[in-house]
Write an enzyme that holds these catalytic residues in place. Structure first.
Site, mmCIF file in Angstrom:
data_model
loop_
_atom_site.group_PDB
_atom_site.id
_atom_site.type_symbol
_atom_site.label_atom_id
_atom_site.label_comp_id
_atom_site.label_asym_id
_atom_site.label_seq_id
_atom_site.Cartn_x
_atom_site.Cartn_y
_atom_site.Cartn_z
ATOM 1 N N ALA A 132 13.535 16.468 -23.123
ATOM 2 C CA ALA A 132 13.125 15.325 -22.304
ATOM 3 C C ALA A 132 14.306 14.432 -21.917
ATOM 4 O O ALA A 132 14.309 13.841 -20.835
ATOM 5 C CB ALA A 132 12.066 14.510 -23.035
ATOM 6 N N THR A 133 15.318 14.343 -22.785
ATOM 7 C CA THR A 133 16.482 13.512 -22.441
ATOM 8 C C THR A 133 17.113 14.002 -21.148
ATOM 9 O O THR A 133 17.340 13.225 -20.206
ATOM 10 C CB THR A 133 17.535 13.559 -23.576
ATOM 11 O OG1 THR A 133 16.959 13.001 -24.745
ATOM 12 C CG2 THR A 133 18.792 12.797 -23.209
ATOM 13 N N GLN A 180 5.890 12.187 -25.571
ATOM 14 C CA GLN A 180 4.959 11.966 -26.684
ATOM 15 C C GLN A 180 3.520 12.365 -26.343
ATOM 16 O O GLN A 180 2.640 12.266 -27.204
ATOM 17 C CB GLN A 180 4.989 10.493 -27.125
ATOM 18 C CG GLN A 180 6.289 10.071 -27.767
ATOM 19 C CD GLN A 180 6.569 10.750 -29.112
ATOM 20 O OE1 GLN A 180 5.673 11.313 -29.756
ATOM 21 N NE2 GLN A 180 7.818 10.718 -29.540
ATOM 22 N N SER A 217 9.460 17.628 -23.969
ATOM 23 C CA SER A 217 10.251 18.367 -24.973
ATOM 24 C C SER A 217 9.302 19.184 -25.836
ATOM 25 O O SER A 217 8.306 18.645 -26.339
ATOM 26 C CB SER A 217 10.958 17.394 -25.920
ATOM 27 O OG SER A 217 12.196 16.994 -25.445
ATOM 28 N N ALA A 218 9.642 20.448 -26.094
ATOM 29 C CA ALA A 218 8.744 21.334 -26.853
ATOM 30 C C ALA A 218 8.590 20.927 -28.315
ATOM 31 O O ALA A 218 7.538 21.153 -28.915
ATOM 32 C CB ALA A 218 9.268 22.764 -26.774
ATOM 33 N N CYS A 224 15.800 7.963 -32.559
ATOM 34 C CA CYS A 224 17.080 7.994 -31.850
ATOM 35 C C CYS A 224 17.862 6.718 -32.085
ATOM 36 O O CYS A 224 19.065 6.687 -31.910
ATOM 37 C CB CYS A 224 16.839 8.185 -30.358
ATOM 38 S SG CYS A 224 15.764 9.564 -30.051
HETATM 39 N N1 PMP Z 1 11.253 10.296 -24.495
HETATM 40 C C1 PMP Z 1 10.488 9.980 -25.534
HETATM 41 C C2 PMP Z 1 9.308 9.076 -25.331
HETATM 42 C C3 PMP Z 1 10.777 10.498 -26.804
HETATM 43 O O1 PMP Z 1 10.013 10.174 -27.840
HETATM 44 C C4 PMP Z 1 11.893 11.349 -26.938
HETATM 45 C C5 PMP Z 1 12.268 11.926 -28.298
HETATM 46 N N2 PMP Z 1 12.453 10.962 -29.295
HETATM 47 C C6 PMP Z 1 12.662 11.648 -25.800
HETATM 48 C C7 PMP Z 1 12.303 11.106 -24.587
HETATM 49 C C8 PMP Z 1 13.874 12.531 -25.876
HETATM 50 O O2 PMP Z 1 13.534 13.837 -26.236
HETATM 51 P P1 PMP Z 1 14.670 14.858 -26.672
HETATM 52 O O3 PMP Z 1 15.426 14.201 -27.774
HETATM 53 O O4 PMP Z 1 13.926 16.075 -27.110
HETATM 54 O O5 PMP Z 1 15.527 15.120 -25.487
#
Ligand code: PMP
Length: 407
Positions: A81-82, A189, A209-210, A335
Site C-alpha cells: 500500500a505504501t 485496513q 497490501s496483502a 510505522c
Molecule cells: N495505509 C494504511 C492505512 C496502513 O495501515 C498501512 C500499513 N501499516 C499502509 C498504508 C502501508 O502498508 P505497507 O506497509 O504494506 O506498504
C-alpha cells in the site's frame, strides 16, 4: 484449527493484526507449490514456461479484479500500500501539473500518504489536510468546502489504522463524482475484510497490501479505474511491466499469495466479521469487569478488527513494556513506533492529556480464539496491577518520614 497463537509461537500472544496478519495456510500451500516448480519470468513469453508464468499472473489479476468489480488491466501490482499510495498521489499530481497543483487529503492518513504529500509540497504542490471530527471521521461537507478549481485529487482512507474508524467512503465517492474530482482511497485496513465494489462505489484509485488479510508481505496493488484514460506518471522507469506504470520482474509467488488471500478473505468475509466482532465485544466486556478505560473513535463506525483505548492513569509505553513478555499490542501505528510522540491521529480528534499518552491499539484476526482473548485481558489486568503497585510503593518511599529521634 491452528490458533493465532500457534501460528506466532513461540512468543507473546499476538494482538497486533492491524500491523500484519499471519499467512493463511491455504495461501502458504499455493505459494510453496508454485515456488517448487520452475519459476520463469512472466515477461519471458518467448517460451512456454514464461507463458505459463504470465498465465498465472493473468489469472491472479482476473481474480483480484473480480473481487473489486474492475477490469483485470486496472490492477497494478506494487510492493504494498505504501508504494500504491505513492504511485496514486505522485502519479496523478506529476502527470496533471498542467491542470493544477492542489490535493486534498485527510489529516489522519497513513504516513505513506502524509509523507508523500509533504514531498509534493516541497515540489510546489499545495496540500489541504482535513481534520476529522471528535469521533474520528471526516465529514464529507468539509471535503466539499476544500475543493478548488485547481484540485487534482482527493485522498481519503477507508479505515483508520490506529482507531479503526471507518470513513464515509460511499459519500466521498458520490461527492468526488459530483464535483468531478479524482478520488484515491487507501484501503489497506479494509481490503479483503470488507466488500468493496468499484462498480457501485466510483473510486478512481484504490491501494491495498496483502499482509493485512493473511497474505504475504511485500505485495499489494493499486487499482486504477479507467486506466487507459487516467494519466499517471510512474515512480520508476524500467522494463515496461504493469502497463509501464511499475517496472520490474513480477514476483509470481507473491501475486499468487495476494490473489489467494483475497479470494479466501472474500469467501469467509461474513463469518470472519461476525467472529472478530464477538472477540472484540468479549475483550471490552472482560476488560470492563476489572478496569476503567476510554475507547477512542466512534464505536458505531468502528471496524471490529481494531480497538484503540486508554486505561485510566496508565501510560501506553509503560504498559506495552510491562506486557512485552506476554502480549504484543501497539501504541499508535506500527510505522510510527520507535518514536515516543503521542498519536497525531488522536490529537487531531481532540484527545489530549493522559488519554492521549495512554492510547494503545489492540487488533484482532480470524484465527484468534476466545481463550486467547481471555488470556490477553488477564495479562493487561495483571500488568496494570503491577504498575499501580509500583507507583504506590514509589509514592510511599518518597513521602517525607517523621524525623527519627536519636537514641
Ligand atoms: N495505509 C494504511 C492505512 C496502513 O495501515 C498501512 C500499513 N501499516 C499502509 C498504508 C502501508 O502498508 P505497507 O506497509 O504494506 O506498504
Amino acid at each position: 484449527m491452528v490458533t493465532n497463537q500457534e501460528r506466532h509461537a513461540p512468543g507473546p500472544l499476538y494482538f497486533d493484526n492491524a500491523a500484519a496478519t499471519a499467512l493463511a495456510p491455504e495461501v502458504l500451500v499455493r505459494m510453496v507449490a508454485h515456488l517448487q516448480g520452475v519459476d520463469a519470468n512472466p515477461s519471458s513469453t518467448a517460451h512456454w514456461l514464461g507463458q505459463r508464468a504470465a498465465a498465472v499472473v493473468g489469472a491472479a489479476r482476473a481474480e483480484i479484479a473480480a473481487e473489486f468489480g474492475c477490469e483485470s488491466d486496472e490492477v497494478i501490482f506494487t510492493s504494498g500500500a505504501t508504494e500504491a499510495n505513492n504511485l496514486a498521489l505522485q502519479g496523478v499530481a506529476r502527470a496533471h501539473v498542467d491542470q493544477g497543483r492542489h490535493l486534498i487529503v485527510s489529516a489522519i492518513e497513513h504516513q505513506s500518504v502524509l509523507a508523500c504529500c509533504a514531498a509534493l509540497e516541497r515540489d510546489g504542490f499545495e496540500i489541504t489536510r482535513l481534520p476529522p471530527n471528535r469521533a474520528g471521521w471526516i465529514e464529507p461537507e468539509t471535503v466539499r468546502q476544500a475543493v478548488r478549481t485547481d484540485t487534482l485529487l482527493i485522498s481519503i482512507q477507508h479505515i483508520n489504522n490506529e482507531t479503526g474508524v471507518m470513513q464515509p467512503i460511499d459519500e466521498m465517492a458520490a461527492l468526488a463524482s459530483e464535483v468531478g474530482m479524482l478520488l484515491h482511497v487507501d484501503a489497506a485496513q479494509s481490503a479483503g475484510k470488507f466488500a468493496i465494489d468499484l462498480e457501485k462505489t466510483p473510486i478512481d484509485l484504490l491501494a491495498l497490501s496483502a499482509h493485512k488479510f493473511h497474505g504475504p508481505k511485500g505485495i499489494g496493488c493499486l487499482i486504477v479505474r479507467n486506466r487507459r484514460q487516467l494519466r499517471l506518471q510512474p515512480l520508476m522507469y524500467g522494463g515496461g511491466q504493469e502497463f509501464g506504470l511499475r517496472p520490474g520482474t513480477l514476483p509470481t509467488h507473491q501475486i499468487i499469495g495476494l490473489s489467494r488471500a483475497l479470494t479466501l478473505a472474500a469467501r469467509r468475509r461474513e463469518t470472519d466479521l461476525a467472529w472478530v466482532a464477538q472477540l472484540k465485544r468479549q475483550f471490552l466486556e472482560q476488560l470492563a469487569a476489572h478496569l476503567t478505560y476510554r475507547v477512542h473513535g466512534d464505536p458505531a463506525r468502528s471496524s471490529p478488527y481494531i480497538v484503540n483505548l486508554s486505561i485510566d492513569g496508565i501510560g501506553s509505553d509503560a504498559l506495552i513494556n510491562q506486557l512485552a513478555p506476554d502480549l504484543a499490542i501497539a501504541s499508535g501505528s506500527a510505522c510510527a513506533s520507535g518514536t515516543v510522540e503521542p498519536s497525531a491521529v488522536l490529537r487531531t480528534m481532540g484527545v489530549e492529556g493522559d488519554a492521549l499518552n495512554g492510547a494503545v491499539r489492540v487488533s484482532f484476526s480470524r484465527y484468534q480464539t476466545v481463550d486467547e482473548v481471555s488470556a490477553a485481558v488477564n495479562s493487561i489486568v495483571a500488568a496494570v496491577q503491577r504498575m499501580r503497585a509500583l507507583t504506590s510503593t514509589a509514592m510511599q518511599t518518597t513521602t517525607p518520614q517523621s524525623p527519627r529521634r536519636s537514641s
